[in-house]
Write an enzyme that holds these catalytic residues in place. Structure first.
Site, short mmCIF file in Angstrom:
data_model
loop_
_atom_site.label_atom_id
_atom_site.label_comp_id
_atom_site.label_asym_id
_atom_site.label_seq_id
_atom_site.Cartn_x
_atom_site.Cartn_y
_atom_site.Cartn_z
N ASP A 5 0.29 18.86 -21.90
CA ASP A 5 -0.55 17.67 -21.94
C ASP A 5 0.25 16.71 -22.82
OD1 ASP A 5 -2.27 15.63 -22.53
OD2 ASP A 5 -3.98 16.90 -23.02
N LYS A 25 -0.97 6.05 -23.99
CA LYS A 25 -0.56 6.25 -25.39
C LYS A 25 0.92 5.90 -25.53
CE LYS A 25 -4.47 8.84 -25.18
NZ LYS A 25 -5.28 8.98 -23.99
N TYR A 39 0.84 -1.21 0.00
CA TYR A 39 0.00 0.00 0.00
C TYR A 39 0.87 1.25 0.00
CZ TYR A 39 -3.93 3.06 1.00
OH TYR A 39 -4.87 4.03 0.91
N ALA A 68 0.52 13.36 -23.53
CA ALA A 68 0.14 11.98 -23.85
C ALA A 68 1.01 11.38 -24.96
CB ALA A 68 -1.33 11.92 -24.27
N PHE A 79 -7.79 18.80 -25.40
CA PHE A 79 -8.47 17.52 -25.63
C PHE A 79 -9.80 17.57 -24.87
CE2 PHE A 79 -9.39 13.08 -24.47
CZ PHE A 79 -9.60 12.61 -25.74
N ASP A 80 -10.78 16.76 -25.29
CA ASP A 80 -12.15 16.80 -24.72
C ASP A 80 -12.17 16.76 -23.19
OD1 ASP A 80 -11.97 15.81 -27.26
OD2 ASP A 80 -13.71 14.51 -27.08
N HIS A 82 -21.75 11.67 -27.88
CA HIS A 82 -21.30 10.74 -28.92
C HIS A 82 -21.08 9.32 -28.40
CE1 HIS A 82 -17.45 12.06 -27.28
NE2 HIS A 82 -16.89 11.01 -27.80
N1 F0G Z 1 -5.05 14.38 -23.37
C1 F0G Z 1 -4.99 13.94 -24.64
C2 F0G Z 1 -4.25 14.73 -25.66
C3 F0G Z 1 -5.67 12.76 -25.00
O1 F0G Z 1 -5.62 12.36 -26.26
C4 F0G Z 1 -6.37 12.05 -24.00
C5 F0G Z 1 -7.10 10.82 -24.33
C6 F0G Z 1 -6.38 12.54 -22.69
C7 F0G Z 1 -5.71 13.71 -22.41
C8 F0G Z 1 -7.12 11.85 -21.58
O2 F0G Z 1 -6.46 10.71 -21.20
O3 F0G Z 1 -8.05 8.84 -21.71
O4 F0G Z 1 -6.07 8.51 -20.21
O5 F0G Z 1 -7.99 9.85 -19.45
N2 F0G Z 1 -7.34 10.47 -25.51
C9 F0G Z 1 -7.97 9.23 -25.97
C10 F0G Z 1 -8.19 9.28 -27.45
C11 F0G Z 1 -9.17 8.83 -25.20
O6 F0G Z 1 -8.85 8.36 -27.97
O7 F0G Z 1 -7.70 10.18 -28.13
P1 F0G Z 1 -7.20 9.41 -20.61
#
Ligand code: F0G
Length: 459
Positions: free
Chosen positions: A215, A258, A72, A217, A124-125, A450
């Site tokens: 960000d 990623k 833990y 990823a 990103f969304d 979506h």
């Molecule tokens: N930032 C970027 C640029 C991303 O592409 C994603 C996720 C996230 C943050 C969020 O990360 O999914 O680990 O919580 N992108 C995926 C996609 C879902 O399909 O492009 P997460």
């Protein structure tokens, strides 16, 4: 002729995928209400829905899982991850979390206040969502080349520096809470950001006393593009380039699903601000769990510490981006339009040009995704007007500037022959594209529709 860069690995374990008939797929898609998220993965032949968490781990990562320490507190893997983050990114502090959006949930409230503006090359969304949840206002300032899908530009993901500075002056620097540089720029088509642009953005942030975070990823893919496209970087190693990129920020959030090639995991990095790091640890405990595991199993942390290095391997990146370029070259030979040049993790088909007879409110990107599934069992997704929710004020359908269908390629998962199936399917779709119908929504939830909306073809 398009050239494929051969895999720098051999295959030790395989996963069977089911073949379906066209008639079966027509039925399955109808049962899923023409929403690809509603399909069972067993009914998908080639799954290009996302590159997130869908990559194949290596033998070394799997071996690492066996020695994962599940304690833990004070688990061994935590130290290993810490030293990997310090070695690769040059950051003093790090915090594991369960995925990218968890990193956003923990870090963003430490940096952004209600009513402030958050500027990004493109949010990103989920990042946009978290900024909104804090009562702050997300603003995208990407270069105009990003919207020109036809002409080549090496760094379509860049921040528009002039507009960035103008925006800060217009709203007042005290009202800009944060700048987020997304590398690569997913929403613009996985397009990279140049080192010069990262540096210039960081200098503006410093000039106005605004915090800049990454960000990150797809940090390794971005580094590969800098090495292959930006003057002065051809002879630098990917690791050196990565170090320099991360130097132009104070902190980062990362979805490790990623470029770090794990099925689950995320990271927060803090360069040297101890007070910020203390705050991050404080929020991690209620949201994610104790600091040394941060929402992850000990074995996941082990795989992540290894994956961070594997994602940086130059032979791997040449093959990885090579897959995308192969797909792009095959499409160009057949005059099938897409965001050119290809991105690091995906090819974004230009559905607006492929299906010009379908208006934005009948979702050309979604229509093309449905056709790809019917044609060959390929799952992709809409990145266009369908992805945009209704305008919260007017309740009307918003129009996206670009109508894309995204083919996101999981890492180390599919072969050249799989990509050829995608190209052939698109070739067939192009022949009958005039007959393809748009879609209308018959039911939708209030936000992030979506994933769950129900659709039907327009008669
Ligand atoms: N930032 C970027 C640029 C991303 O592409 C994603 C996720 C996230 C943050 C969020 O990360 O999914 O680990 O919580 N992108 C995926 C996609 C879902 O399909 O492009 P997460």
């Amino acid at each position: 002729m398009a050239k494929y860069v051969a895999e720098p690995f051999k295959i030790k374990m395989v996963e069977t995928v089911k073949m379906t008939t066209r008639e079966e797929r027509i039925e399955k898609l109808k049962a899923a209400n023409y929403n690809v998220f509603g399909l069972s993965s067993d009914d998908v032949y080639i799954d290009l829905l996302t590159d997130s968490g869908t990559g194949a781990m290596s033998d070394k990562q799997w071996a690492g899982m066996m020695i994962g320490d599940e304690s833990y507190a004070g688990a061994r893997g935590y130290k290993k991850l810490q030293s990997a983050v310090e070695d690769i990114f040059g950051y003093k502090y790090m915090q594991p979390v369960h995925q990218g959006r968890a990193a956003e949930q923990v870090l963003l409230p430490c940096l952004l206040k209600k009513g402030q503006i958050c500027i990004s090359n493109m949010h990103f969304d989920t990042t946009r969502g978290h900024v909104g949840l804090l009562g702050a206002i997300p603003t995208d300032i990407v270069v105009p080349e990003a919207a020109d899908t036809f002409n080549y530009a090496p760094f379509k993901g860049n921040m528009d520096i002039e507009r960035l500075e103008a925006k800060i002056q217009e709203v007042g620097q005290e009202n800009v809470g944060l700048i987020i540089m997304t590398i690569t720029n997913n929403s613009a088509g996985g397009q990279p950001v140049s080192m010069a642009n990262m540096k210039a953005t960081y200098e503006i942030a410093k000039k106005y006393g605004i915090t800049l975070i990454l960000d990150a990823a797809r940090y390794a893919e971005n580094a590969h593009f800098i090495k292959s496209r930006e003057e002065g970087y051809a002879d630098k190693s990917i690791k050196e380039i990565t170090r320099e990129m991360f130097g132009y920020a104070s902190a980062f959030t990362m979805s490790a699903k990623k470029d770090a090639i794990v099925n689950m995991g995320g990271l927060i990095g803090v360069k040297d601000n101890e007070a910020l790091y203390t705050m991050v640890k404080g929020w991690t405990i209620p949201y994610e769990g104790f600091v040394t595991y941060g929402g992850l199993n000990g074995r996941d942390i082990e795989a992540l510490a290894i994956g961070l290095y594997e994602g940086l391997e130059e032979d791997f990146l040449r093959y990885r981006i090579g897959q995308m370029e192969y797909l792009g070259d095959c499409l160009r030979e057949r005059n099938i339009p897409f965001q050119f040049p290809v991105g690091g993790h995906a090819v974004f088909l230009d559905a607006k040009q492929i299906l010009p007879h379908i208006p934005y409110y009948q979702f050309p990107g979604q229509a093309l995704a449905c056709e790809l599934y019917i044609e060959a069992g390929i799952r992709s997704c809409d990145i266009g007007s369908y992805l945009l929710d209704l305008d919260p004020v007017t309740g009307k359908q918003q129009q996206s500037e670009m109508e894309f269908t995204r083919l996101a390629v999981p890492r180390r998962t599919y072969t050249q022959a799989h990509l050829d199936v995608v190209v052939e399917a698109l070739e067939k779709i192009m022949e009958r594209r005039d007959q393809i119908k748009g879609y209308e929504i018959v039911w939708q939830p209030p936000v992030l529709r979506h994933f769950t909306a129900k659709l039907k073809p327009v008669e």
